[in-house]
Write an enzyme that holds these catalytic residues in place. Structure first.
Site, PDB file in Angstrom:
ATOM      1  CG  HIS A   1     -19.389  18.092  18.735  1.00 16.29           C
ATOM      2  ND1 HIS A   1     -18.660  17.310  19.608  1.00 16.29           N
ATOM      3  CD2 HIS A   1     -20.674  18.046  19.171  1.00 16.29           C
ATOM      4  CE1 HIS A   1     -19.466  16.817  20.538  1.00 16.29           C
ATOM      5  NE2 HIS A   1     -20.694  17.250  20.294  1.00 16.29           N
TER       6      HIS A   1
ATOM      7  NE  ARG B   1     -34.387  30.030  15.370  1.00 20.43           N
ATOM      8  CZ  ARG B   1     -33.449  30.196  16.306  1.00 20.43           C
ATOM      9  NH1 ARG B   1     -32.477  29.310  16.443  1.00 20.43           N
ATOM     10  NH2 ARG B   1     -33.475  31.241  17.092  1.00 20.43           N
TER      11      ARG B   1
ATOM     12  CE  LYS C   1     -23.947  12.360  21.701  1.00 21.20           C
ATOM     13  NZ  LYS C   1     -24.200  13.640  22.394  1.00 21.20           N
TER      14      LYS C   1
END
Length: 293
Positions: free
Chosen positions: A142, A129, A116
């Site tokens: 999350h 990007r 994680k």
């Protein structure tokens, strides 16, 4: 009251097997990692505002391939230590210590926790990007909460009921990073990426499955600390709400808007044809009268 105190004590005694493992002696390194992650992403978006996006396809292919392999390994280990083990109860299982299988499961829980922290790089690639539409509240929520929650899980309860959510999540992540790997290969792979929306469906099914399984584990009260089960249920509800909203906004709402636009476009086209046919008919009548005259 004595029963509640006993449950609290069981839930807050560190597991002796995991205390010297990487990042486990203290929660502060994980807190610092998550804090730096949020600072880099928020600050990085501002820095990238007036810059051209980076082309990182090769780096992304390597990264996503590594995450596919890592999650496949974690999923395999969960299969071997829980799902395919006759010793392990699939309904509700306490945290076992002392057996080779239990120690193997504890190690795999640590690998899941560590993965994680690695997956925080997902957002860094989005930021570099300039894919800022991907950096939603759901995404940040999350990614920033999972390392912290799983630190606590590995610190105090590495095994038992924690297998269910982690094994399903690692299996789904194999598919998710396979999708990202194909997407990074370029436009030639677009025809193989029709299943994006179904990943969200699978994630929602995952959360509902976790909800029902954890609720039943609380009911059976097998010895796994219910304090963690209740915490997982509340955390799970937040994901159900956020992912349901994401699915609605991304697929249902956009599909309705596209359908309404098509119907409006068809209506204008039909109206234009009707007007055009009327003009043709009028011109035809005019020519007919001219011939008669």
């Amino acid at each position: 009251m004595e029963y509640i105190n006993d449950l609290y004590e069981k839930a807050t005694i560190p597991d002796p097997r995991t205390q010297e493992w990487l990042l486990m002696p203290s929660i502060w390194p994980t807190v610092i990692i998550v804090s730096m992650y949020l600072i880099v992403i928020i600050g990085g978006q501002r820095v990238m505002r007036n810059r051209e996006p980076f082309q990182l396809n090769n780096a992304m292919m390597i990264y996503n391939f590594c995450l596919v392999v890592l999650n496949a390994y974690i999923f395999y280990e969960f299969l071997m230590t829980t799902w395919l083990s006759w010793e392990f109860s699939k309904v509700c299982n306490p945290v076992d210590q002392g057996s080779e299988l239990a120690d193997r499961l504890a190690r795999n829980c640590w690998f899941f926790f560590f993965s994680k922290s690695i997956e925080l790089m997902d957002t860094v690639f989005f930021m570099l990007r300039k894919k800022n539409t991907q950096i939603t509240f759901l995404h940040l929520y999350h990614h920033s909460t999972m390392p912290l929650i799983w630190y606590i899980g590995v610190k105090y309860a590495p095994g038992g009921e924690s297998y269910f959510s982690a094994s399903i999540n690692s299996g789904i992540h194999v598919l998710m990073y396979t999708y990202y790997l194909l997407a990074a290969m370029g436009p030639s792979m677009q025809k193989f990426l029709w299943w994006k929306r179904y990943m969200t469906v699978m994630q929602l099914m995952q959360f509902w499955g976790i909800l029902f399984h954890t609720s039943y584990a609380i009911y059976t009260d097998c010895g796994y600390p219910n304090m963690y089960n209740w915490a997982l249920i509340f955390y799970d509800f937040s994901h159900i709400a956020l992912f349901s909203n994401f699915y609605y906004q991304t697929y249902t709402k956009k599909a309705r808007a596209a359908r309404a636009k098509r119907e409006e476009s068809n209506g204008r086209h039909d109206k234009q044809e009707e007007v055009s046919n009327g003009v043709h008919a009028k011109n035809g009548n005019t020519r007919l009268r001219s011939r008669r005259d």
